[in-house]
Design a protein around this motif. Structure first.
Motif, PDB file in Angstrom:
ATOM      1  N   ARG A   1       1.995  21.541  70.852  1.00 49.33           N
ATOM      2  CA  ARG A   1       2.819  20.640  71.655  1.00 49.33           C
ATOM      3  C   ARG A   1       4.053  20.159  70.892  1.00 49.33           C
TER       4      ARG A   1
ATOM      5  N   ILE B   1       7.401  21.980  71.385  1.00 50.82           N
ATOM      6  CA  ILE B   1       7.992  22.048  72.721  1.00 50.82           C
ATOM      7  C   ILE B   1       8.639  20.721  73.067  1.00 50.82           C
ATOM      8  N   LYS B   2       9.919  20.785  73.423  1.00 50.10           N
ATOM      9  CA  LYS B   2      10.680  19.596  73.795  1.00 50.10           C
ATOM     10  C   LYS B   2      11.429  19.881  75.093  1.00 50.10           C
TER      11      LYS B   2
ATOM     12  N   VAL C   1      12.646  23.845  79.822  1.00 51.07           N
ATOM     13  CA  VAL C   1      11.581  22.857  79.995  1.00 51.07           C
ATOM     14  C   VAL C   1      12.154  21.551  80.538  1.00 51.07           C
TER      15      VAL C   1
ATOM     16  N   ASP D   1       9.530  19.019  81.944  1.00 47.88           N
ATOM     17  CA  ASP D   1       8.439  18.101  81.617  1.00 47.88           C
ATOM     18  C   ASP D   1       7.331  18.854  80.889  1.00 47.88           C
ATOM     19  N   ILE D   2       6.679  18.156  79.962  1.00 52.78           N
ATOM     20  CA  ILE D   2       5.487  18.685  79.298  1.00 52.78           C
ATOM     21  C   ILE D   2       4.283  18.080  80.008  1.00 52.78           C
TER      22      ILE D   2
ATOM     23  N   THR E   1       0.845  19.081  79.445  1.00 57.43           N
ATOM     24  CA  THR E   1      -0.373  19.026  78.635  1.00 57.43           C
ATOM     25  C   THR E   1      -0.288  17.845  77.685  1.00 57.43           C
TER      26      THR E   1
ATOM     27  N   ILE F   1       0.812  25.494  76.026  1.00 59.09           N
ATOM     28  CA  ILE F   1       1.061  24.165  76.577  1.00 59.09           C
ATOM     29  C   ILE F   1       1.630  24.307  77.991  1.00 59.09           C
TER      30      ILE F   1
ATOM     31  N   VAL G   1       3.857  23.382  81.085  1.00 57.37           N
ATOM     32  CA  VAL G   1       5.149  22.708  81.281  1.00 57.37           C
ATOM     33  C   VAL G   1       5.664  22.925  82.699  1.00 57.37           C
TER      34      VAL G   1
END
Length: 65
Positions: free
Chosen positions: A6, A9-10, A33, A35-36, A38, A47, A49
């Motif tokens: 996680r 990932i941004k 991306v 929104d994340i 997870t 993860i 997204v």
């Protein structure tokens, strides 16, 4: 870089994800991306997204950081 961690990932980075409907075929979808989804720090399948276009899937490859 893979998408199982996680911290890697941004929002705003470009990634390849696999959509739920494409899990069997392994077809990847590229996007940015938004929104994340997870909460855990890692996930063995990637993860989850939401991309800026609204598609949801698990990150398989990070294109840019």
């Amino acid at each position: 870089m893979n998408g199982q961690q996680r911290v890697n990932i941004k929002p705003g980075i470009e990634v390849d994800i696999v959509l739920k409907k494409d899990q069997r075929s392994g077809v990847l979808t590229r996007g940015i991306v938004k929104d994340i989804l997870t909460n855990s720090p890692q996930h063995p399948h990637g993860i989850k997204v939401r991309l800026q276009d609204g598609q949801v899937g698990r990150v398989k490859q990070i294109i840019t950081e």
